[in-house]
Every structure is written in structure tokens, then in C-alpha cells.
Write a protein that holds these residues in place. Sequence first.
Motif, PDB file in Angstrom:
ATOM      1  N   ARG A 490       0.861  -1.176   0.000  1.00 16.20           N
ATOM      2  CA  ARG A 490       0.000   0.000   0.000  1.00 16.20           C
ATOM      3  C   ARG A 490       0.897   1.225   0.000  1.00 16.20           C
ATOM      4  NH1 ARG A 490      -2.601   2.406   4.348  1.00 16.20           N
ATOM      5  NH2 ARG A 490      -2.199   0.783   5.871  1.00 16.20           N
ATOM      6  N   ARG A 491       0.508   2.252  -0.753  1.00 13.35           N
ATOM      7  CA  ARG A 491       1.250   3.513  -0.741  1.00 13.35           C
ATOM      8  C   ARG A 491       0.347   4.555  -0.079  1.00 13.35           C
ATOM      9  NH1 ARG A 491       3.344   3.669  -6.091  1.00 13.35           N
ATOM     10  NH2 ARG A 491       1.437   4.643  -6.783  1.00 13.35           N
ATOM     11  N   ASP A 492       0.846   5.193   0.970  1.00 16.17           N
ATOM     12  CA  ASP A 492      -0.014   6.109   1.727  1.00 16.17           C
ATOM     13  C   ASP A 492       0.000   7.518   1.139  1.00 16.17           C
ATOM     14  OD1 ASP A 492       2.272   7.421   2.593  1.00 16.17           O
ATOM     15  OD2 ASP A 492       1.959   7.040   4.727  1.00 16.17           O
ATOM     16  N   ALA A 493      -0.585   8.456   1.879  1.00 16.26           N
ATOM     17  CA  ALA A 493      -0.766   9.830   1.379  1.00 16.26           C
ATOM     18  C   ALA A 493       0.551  10.529   1.056  1.00 16.26           C
ATOM     19  CB  ALA A 493      -1.565  10.633   2.392  1.00 16.26           C
ATOM     20  N   VAL A 494       1.631  10.171   1.785  1.00 18.40           N
ATOM     21  CA  VAL A 494       2.916  10.851   1.518  1.00 18.40           C
ATOM     22  C   VAL A 494       3.841  10.026   0.623  1.00 18.40           C
ATOM     23  CG1 VAL A 494       2.862  12.228   3.638  1.00 18.40           C
ATOM     24  CG2 VAL A 494       4.005  10.003   3.661  1.00 18.40           C
TER      25      VAL A 494
END
Length: 636
Positions: A490-494
Motif C-alpha cells: 500500500r502507498r499512503d498519502a505521503v
Amino acid sequence: MSNYHIKHLEEYWQVYRKSVRNPENFWEEIAEEHFLWRKKWDNVLSWDFTKPEVKWFEGATLNITENCLDRHLATRANKTAILFEPNDPKENAQHITYKELHQRVATMANVLREQGATKGDRVCIYLPMIPELAIAVLACARIGAVHSVVFAGFSATALATRINDCDCKIVICSDGSFRGSKTINLKEIVDEALESCPGVKTNLVVKRTGGEVTMKEGRDTWLQPLLDNADTICKATIMDAEDPLFILYTSGSTGKPKGMVHTTGGYMVYTAYSFKNVFQYREDDVYWCTADIGWITGHSYIVYGPLCNGATTVMFEGVPSYPDFSRFWQIVEKHKVTQFYTAPTAIRALAKENLDFVEKHDLSSIKVLGTVGEPINEEAWHWYNDHVGKKNSPIVDTWWQTETGGIMISPIPYSTPTIPTFATLPLPGIQPALMDENGEEMKGNQVEGRLCIKFPWPSIARTIYGNHDRYRDTYFSAFKNMYFTGDGARRDAVGYYRITGRVDDVIIVSGHNLGTAPIEDAINEHPAVAESAIVGFPHDIKGNALYGYITLKETGEDRNQDNLRKEINQLITDRIGPIAKLDKIQFTEGLPKTRSGKIMRRILRKIASKDTGNLGDTSTLLNPEVVQNILDNALG
């Protein structure tokens, strides 16, 4: 600006952008400035992921041991290279200097030459965590022999499979090993393995435990007398950058283990570079990775990465619980360890014990903490941060694989702000991509998909030994022009990455990748077993444990199920090793299958994990009634 040693976040982004914009220039600069080459390359990189074929530093020649040893002699001859901490704390630690290591490697290399090992020959090393293991690895590299280290906890069958798969003609083993309060007769395991390895002509035996062993005439030789008579100078064999350095086996989700082939030049450059940055190593630091050299972590971050940087690297023979659960912390205090790299499994096991074990030791020397083998869960991360790092030492949660050769995604200490459970950002030169089910790359943040890498890095494995088709099918067939890791992320908001686990039938238990197929094959050899399916379920200490669903043959006789469980686990131990034993075994009337006969492991996983709220539509199964039966008899 030095690309080689990143010291803050702004510098990371500058270096990262440069590495992605022009990878060839980036790696060429690093290779040129920080390593010893006999001849420079004609071409930095050629690659084609459709074949797949990758070549770094083509035409260059070198010997990796000159980079690990010879070049340090002028300035670091008397510095400790390997600090050996034995299993028994009453036995003295050994400080092996660069000068002494250089000499011992040369001597061992001469012995191997005398025994007929030449460039390109495969040598199997089955040794416990004693200095001879690191020395044997480097001695092979010195003469251009390809080392294949097999973890000395594997069974005779697993060892024989690996020896035969890559046609080893020499084996290096020991009489036995010390592991906590146990003494294990390793020679007996090797003897059993070699009964089915006709290609092995020579078996060199290190004396470690002094236990009684049987020596087979014409094949088995004690190593020490040979070393006593060997020359202490050994000229390094000049290798091509793309010549194989080692073969290391990793579990396949189907069939036999995969012998990953790593080559010399690119692997050296990448492991040295990643070691320097991920651990922020400085000249007088004492670095300790608790892994075994039988795994890739030990190859890259006990032997090659540290020694290429002239570091002091700790080798520990024992276990974290012997003589008691303060053993790790006692060693940290005793040797003033500055970087400590271990597995989440070990952290979880230690976190369950009394805090006194940690708190009675001075851990103030620690500057960087690391984890490897699987994503670390939040609870363990906080315990590690609070009680070992005292909230002063950044934790590098490193993601990588046997196949990648080196760390791919990880915080850089004092540069990357850390978040528990996140491996954070790719290292310079690493270009990750998240792919959806349709094979499209998912751009932007706040997305989850299958983790791929879209551009080659220097330490990528080049093939599976003797089976390039399998290499292509396993890693390059799922997504066009991409290396598929087999992991979800998963790649988060940052833009931070969090690894969500395997998406195939490989289960990570205590940091070890275990393919379900070989375990099921072993179980199915039991005369009472008709069929089996293995899944993982969450475990407080191991991260995941193994749950076996086993259908027995109809013979009309009542069997003692406890005895059957013991026999099945014994079979697994004999075929694969004790690390693959099942924590839970449930005997079932049948296994849920699709109409095409495929076992629905998704349902079995949910039952094993006690996540039975939504098993999905089971009506389309060939045998939906089996699911209820399994649910009714599920183990607590």
C-alpha cells in the motif's frame, strides 16, 4: 554532494531524483569512486525484462574479496573485521582482524584449490554460525568458485536436494553445532544427505563440538590439518562482473526450491551502498546483524556489505533465549554494538519476557535499530523503539528478498521520518510500481496493489540456476516489463510503502519464506494421508504459523490422532526441517474445492485466522457442505 552517504531527507530526495533520472550515470559514479576494479566496464547496463536479461558493468573485471579484504590492509589491518560471539557466554569472543581474516581466507582458498575446486565450480557450505562459515564463503569467492550456503537447520533431504540441483562437488560441514543448551550432530545429517549425492567427491569437516563422528574414507577429511599445511598467500582469481558469485535457495510456492544466482560486480556495489546508507555506518561502529549466513540477510549484511565498507561485523552462534532472554542485550552492552539488525519474530519473543532482561543492560551505544524478514507489527515496533532504542534510535524496517540481493525499501536513519509498520521509501535507484489486477500501474498515493519494480538495480538475481524459464515465469510473466515481487503493498498519502504480505502460496514464518507445496508433498507421503492443505494464521511470536487441514484415507480403522500429528510433523522435519512444522493440524472429511478441483485456500485461511464472518459465496464450490464440517471442528 556525495551520493554514497546520505545524511538528511533533502539530500535523499536530491540523490533519489538523480538515481531515477539517469540510473546508469548514478551507479557508474558510485562504482568508480568506491571500489577496486582490475579493469573498468565497457558498458554500465544492458537489460531486457522480456527475456529477462540484466547485465551491469559489462566487461569489468574484479575480485570481490580484494574489495572486502586486500584494500583495507593499508589502513585497517589491525581493525576487527569479524567479532565472533560464541553460543556459550563463558567461551571467549574472538576478534578477527582484517589482516588475520585476509590470511585465513587465503589459506582456506588454497585448501579448496588443492581439493580440486576451480573457477565456476559449486561448493556447498553447511556450517553453523562460526568464523569458518564466513571464511569459507570468502575463500570460494577468492578463487572464483560459486558458494551455495545451506542453512545448517535444514534436513538431510533438503540439503541433498540443494547439493544435487547445482551439482556441488565439494561440501564443507562441521562435526556439530551448539544451539542454546543443545548440541546437534550436523555430520550425521550430512552423511545421510551424501548417500544420495553421487557428484560430491570431497567433504571437508570443521571440528566445532568435538563429538564423535564417522569419517568415510576417500571422501571425508578433517579441515584443520589441511589448513595447517596450506600456504597463507592466495592470488585472487580475476572475475568478470557478470560471473556468478553464489547460488542461494529460496522456497518456491510450487515444487523444488529455487537456486537464485547472484553475480559479482553489481551485487558488490549494491550491498555495499545499501549497507552504508541504511545503517549509517561510521568508521568505529560495531555492527551486528543476528541473522544466519544461511539466508540472504547474512550474505549481504553480515559478510559482503559490511566487509566492503571496512566495518566490524558481529557473528553470533547462539540463540536469543540462552542462557536467558537477556542474551542479545548482554552482547550489545559487552561489545558496545552501534547498529542492531534482527527479525520481528525475535523482537516479539523477547517482548513477551520480563522487562528486567532488557533494562539491566546498558544499550546506550545503539544508534540504529533494524528489522528484516517480514513487516514488523505495530506492537513489536513500539516495544523495540521504547525499550531497546529508548526512543533515541531510529528503526529501519527493511523490505527486500533473496531475489533482490539487497535492501530495496527502507528508511534512512536520521533522514526519513519513520511510521510503525511502514518500510517507507525506496532506496536510490529503486523504482517501485503498484499494479492492479488488470496489469495497469496505479499512479498517485493512497493506493494498494501488487508490488513490482520497473527498472533493474545492480544486485537483482540474474536467473534461477539451471532453469531460466522458471525465473521468467515466476518474476516477469505477471506484469509486462516488470519484476513482480510476489508481495502486495500500500502507498499512503505521503508516498510511504507498507508491505501487506505475500499474494502467492508462500507463508513467512519467523522471517523464513516457506512454500506450501513442498510441505504438503512431505505430509502426503504419510501412508494414512489422502490430501492436505497448508495455510498461515497470525501468531504472536512467529508472525505467522502453519495450520494444516488434512484428510485421511478411509481404511475403516480408528487411529490415534495425537500420534498421527506427531508422525506428520516428524515427516516435515525430516524432509524440510523443524522450521516448517505445523502448529495446528485439523483432520477433515474433505477440503473445499472449486469445480475445477482447486483447493479454496482463501476459505481455509479465514477459518484458521478465526475470521469467519464472511466466507464469501460457498455455494459454487464442488463440495460446499465440507466448509461447515471444517468450521464445526476448527481448532481453537
